[in-house]
Design an enzyme around this catalytic site. Structure first.
Site, PDB file in Angstrom:
ATOM      1  N   GLU A 104       0.870  -1.179   0.000  1.00  0.00           N
ATOM      2  CA  GLU A 104       0.000   0.000   0.000  1.00  0.00           C
ATOM      3  C   GLU A 104       0.906   1.228   0.000  1.00  0.00           C
ATOM      4  O   GLU A 104       1.359   1.688   1.031  1.00  0.00           O
ATOM      5  CB  GLU A 104      -0.929  -0.002   1.217  1.00  0.00           C
ATOM      6  N   HIS A 170      -5.819   6.005  -2.281  1.00  0.00           N
ATOM      7  CA  HIS A 170      -5.086   7.126  -1.692  1.00  0.00           C
ATOM      8  C   HIS A 170      -4.823   8.168  -2.783  1.00  0.00           C
ATOM      9  O   HIS A 170      -3.694   8.532  -3.075  1.00  0.00           O
ATOM     10  CB  HIS A 170      -3.777   6.637  -1.067  1.00  0.00           C
ATOM     11  N   ASN A 199     -12.614   5.516   1.094  1.00  0.00           N
ATOM     12  CA  ASN A 199     -11.661   5.977   2.096  1.00  0.00           C
ATOM     13  C   ASN A 199     -10.388   6.440   1.413  1.00  0.00           C
ATOM     14  O   ASN A 199      -9.892   5.798   0.481  1.00  0.00           O
ATOM     15  CB  ASN A 199     -11.360   4.861   3.091  1.00  0.00           C
ATOM     16  N   ARG A 207     -21.257  17.085  -9.061  1.00  0.00           N
ATOM     17  CA  ARG A 207     -20.559  17.823 -10.108  1.00  0.00           C
ATOM     18  C   ARG A 207     -19.077  17.455 -10.191  1.00  0.00           C
ATOM     19  O   ARG A 207     -18.376  17.935 -11.082  1.00  0.00           O
ATOM     20  CB  ARG A 207     -20.704  19.338  -9.881  1.00  0.00           C
ATOM     21  N   HIS A 234     -15.358   2.322   8.822  1.00  0.00           N
ATOM     22  CA  HIS A 234     -14.858   2.885   7.559  1.00  0.00           C
ATOM     23  C   HIS A 234     -15.999   3.279   6.626  1.00  0.00           C
ATOM     24  O   HIS A 234     -15.882   4.253   5.879  1.00  0.00           O
ATOM     25  CB  HIS A 234     -13.965   1.875   6.846  1.00  0.00           C
ATOM     26  N   ASP A 257      -8.495  -4.428   6.355  1.00  0.00           N
ATOM     27  CA  ASP A 257      -7.549  -3.322   6.563  1.00  0.00           C
ATOM     28  C   ASP A 257      -7.051  -3.358   8.006  1.00  0.00           C
ATOM     29  O   ASP A 257      -6.760  -2.320   8.613  1.00  0.00           O
ATOM     30  CB  ASP A 257      -8.204  -1.986   6.236  1.00  0.00           C
ATOM     31  N   ILE A 295      -8.713   7.757  10.609  1.00  0.00           N
ATOM     32  CA  ILE A 295      -8.869   6.324  10.836  1.00  0.00           C
ATOM     33  C   ILE A 295      -7.597   5.625  10.389  1.00  0.00           C
ATOM     34  O   ILE A 295      -7.080   5.879   9.297  1.00  0.00           O
ATOM     35  CB  ILE A 295     -10.093   5.783  10.078  1.00  0.00           C
ATOM     36  N   GLY A 297      -6.577   2.155   9.886  1.00  0.00           N
ATOM     37  CA  GLY A 297      -6.766   0.723   9.731  1.00  0.00           C
ATOM     38  C   GLY A 297      -7.943   0.220  10.535  1.00  0.00           C
ATOM     39  O   GLY A 297      -8.639   0.984  11.222  1.00  0.00           O
TER      40      GLY A 297
END
Length: 380
Positions: A104, A170, A199, A207, A234, A257, A295, A297
């Site tokens: 990740e 991410h 997340n 829009r 989450h 996660d 948050i 994990g």
């Protein structure tokens, strides 16, 4: 899933028969082993930082709770930290305790870093990615990067050439940029997923639909799988149901996660280089002023999410499909369902979906505390 049926396997760990069994007494419910393609640890141990014994303990914890196919997830870290970590986690895969590694980062968007260390985030670097693939020794199975990172298409090409899932997340990308990378990845023959959909990415807006709309459309078209951390923290349960209704449970992959606090009490933990505080089962980054941080994990296991969503109204079969779709994402066609010829990865649960026993390839992997009754549900 099977109820009131006898399932048998042979010495090769393959299912050889499934037969009805008449019984007047309650029988355990048999589910196929679950898949978790995004997991940072558990039982007090962390895949990004613990030693090999600690990583083994974390993997075995999730296995005991029904996750028979696991990717061990890293976090963004400098190359001098990340490459040796990939080498260590490759040992778990060689031992059969994981199905491989999910990296990740570090090629993600700093503005959407979430619980990733922003100082460790770098632009897309094909050279570094080649080093990561080599360090993992053929066990790197997925990588999270942002569609807008530099050299994104070169990263996709390396994923396609090395059987690595392109997991987009991410990110601060718009819908058009996200769709363009999905299109390129599909054309290149790479499998595509969304890292914990919604997340660490812009929210869906009428829009500015952003990556959520692009990834959901791809899932609805059968071109991507979307990870959902369906733990009620989450994502709201209504959102989980909406995504599954739109894309279908086979295009959804429940993921934990999880970090080291999974299966543990509230308290202080680490996620990579960052301090985490877990309160009432919710993990958040520690902040200087004590205010709620991002948050950091999860603390659930995939079986916990199956149980939660069934209680929220899901059909059990659909919930199990969402909890086993990770096998198909990874190309593991011999598991994730109970049928003759499949690998005997099996979870026995009680009627409330609390795990009782787990078999992997026909081998009982249940620790003694679960065999005696899960302490988390005694008295419930």
């Amino acid at each position: 899933m099977l109820e009131s049926q006898r399932l048998s396997w042979d010495g090769t760990g393959r299912i050889v028969s499934i037969e009805p069994e008449a019984t007047a007494s309650p029988r355990p419910l048999l589910l196929p082993g679950l898949a978790d393609v995004h997991n940072h640890g558990g039982a007090g141990h962390s895949f990004p930082t613990s030693d090999l014994e600690g990583c083994r303990a974390a993997a075995l914890h999730h296995r005991a709770y029904g996750t028979t196919t696991l990717l061990t997830s890293t976090v963004s870290a400098p190359a001098e930290v990340l490459l040796p970590r990939l080498e260590l986690l490759a040992q778990l895969a060689q031992e059969g305790l994981s199905a491989g590694i999910h990296a990740e980062g570090p090629f993600i968007a700093a503005v959407r870093c979430g619980a990733q260390d922003p100082s460790a985030i770098v632009d897309g670097d094909p050279g570094l990615f080649r080093e990561m693939i080599a360090a993992a020794g053929g066990h790197l199975r997925a990588v999270t990067f942002a569609p807008e990172t530099a050299h994104a298409r070169e990263l996709v090409d390396l994923c396609a050439a090395n059987d690595v899932v392109v997991s987009l997340g991410h990110t601060d990308a718009d819908a058009q940029a996200t769709t363009a990378i999905i299109d390129y990845a599909v054309a290149a023959g790479a499998r595509v997923s969304a890292t914990h959909l919604c997340n660490a990415m812009p929210p869906l807006h009428h829009r500015a639909p952003g990556p959520v709309a692009a990834l959901l459309r791809a899932a609805m078209a059968g071109r991507a799988t979307v990870e959902l951390v369906a733990d009620g923290v989450h994502l709201d349960d209504e959102l989980v149901a909406f995504v599954a209704d739109a894309a279908g449970p086979d295009a959804v992959s429940f993921v934990s996660d999880a970090m080291g606090a999974a299966g543990q009490a509230d308290g202080a933990y680490m996620l990579g280089a960052l301090e985490v505080v877990v309160a009432q089962g919710v993990a958040r980054l520690r902040t200087a002023d004590g205010s709620p941080g991002a948050i950091a994990g999860g603390t659930s296991r995939v079986i916990d999410q199956v149980r939660r969503q069934v209680r929220a109204g899901w059909d059990l079969g659909a919930a199990v499909r969402a909890a086993t779709s990770g096998h198909r994402l990874l190309g593991l066609r011999d598991r994730g369902e109970l049928r003759v010829g499949a690998r005997a990865d099996v979870v026995a649960t009680d009627s409330n979906l609390y795990p009782l026993r787990t078999w992997v390839g026909g081998v009982d992997c249940t620790p003694s505390d679960l065999q005696a009754g899960d302490p988390e549900r005694r008295g419930s």
